[in-house]
Write a protein that holds these residues in place. Structure first.
Motif, PDB file in Angstrom:
ATOM      1  N   ALA A   1       0.830  -1.198   0.000  1.00  0.00           N
ATOM      2  CA  ALA A   1       0.000   0.000   0.000  1.00  0.00           C
ATOM      3  C   ALA A   1       0.867   1.251   0.000  1.00  0.00           C
TER       4      ALA A   1
ATOM      5  N   SER B   1      -4.769  -3.078  -3.698  1.00  0.00           N
ATOM      6  CA  SER B   1      -5.344  -1.739  -3.604  1.00  0.00           C
ATOM      7  C   SER B   1      -5.570  -1.158  -4.988  1.00  0.00           C
TER       8      SER B   1
ATOM      9  N   GLU C   1      -8.855   5.815  -2.459  1.00  0.00           N
ATOM     10  CA  GLU C   1      -8.110   4.568  -2.528  1.00  0.00           C
ATOM     11  C   GLU C   1      -8.931   3.491  -1.837  1.00  0.00           C
TER      12      GLU C   1
ATOM     13  N   SER D   1      -8.960  -0.721  -0.815  1.00  0.00           N
ATOM     14  CA  SER D   1      -8.080  -1.873  -0.620  1.00  0.00           C
ATOM     15  C   SER D   1      -8.896  -3.076  -0.198  1.00  0.00           C
TER      16      SER D   1
END
Length: 144
Positions: free
Chosen positions: A24, A48, A56, A58
């Motif tokens: 990440a 992600s 963003e 994930s």
């Protein structure tokens, strides 16, 4: 899954923290997902998708449980939601991935036996709502 089930999970997990730190962006390195230390390890994963500088999303698989999360810039962490309690979640999940198109995210997981399952999430803006049923995808039968 309702909004009541969405929460910030900030429990230290050996391995998961390392996965997040490696995969990440740097701002997500402090976020971790819950773990049951009694469960055997070996199929942890994270993926992600960041379509722009303001959002963003994930997904993570830890100890056979699936999570989806959205980066919250105010909290400076990922707000995770458990996808394992959605109907149809497969036993023995071993890897996970996320992709997005428009306002829809597609989360897929594969089991140790090779079966692929998918669920979808509403992904408008930074919000991510994943409360749909998991569905097993039919294997392709390509001849050689």
């Amino acid at each position: 899954m309702t909004a009541v089930h969405r929460r910030v999970l900030n429990v230290a997990v050996p391995g998961a923290l390392a996965l997040i730190a490696l995969v990440a962006p740097a701002h997500a390195a402090a976020a971790t997902v819950p773990s049951d230390a009694a469960t055997p390890r070996g199929c942890d994963a994270i993926d992600s998708y960041a379509p722009n500088a303001h959002e963003e999303h994930s997904v993570a698989l830890v100890d056979g449980r699936a999570f989806a999360g959205e980066w919250d810039p105010k909290l400076r962490t990922i707000v995770w939601q458990d996808l394992s309690d959605n109907p149809g979640f497969p036993a023995h999940a071993c890897d996970i991935t996320i992709s997005e198109q428009g306002d829809r995210a597609f989360v897929k997981t594969i089991t140790r036996g090779g079966a692929v399952y998918e669920t979808t999430c509403d992904a408008g803006g930074i919000d991510l709502k994943c409360d749909k049923r998991w569905t097993q995808l039919k294997p392709s039968h390509h001849g050689s």
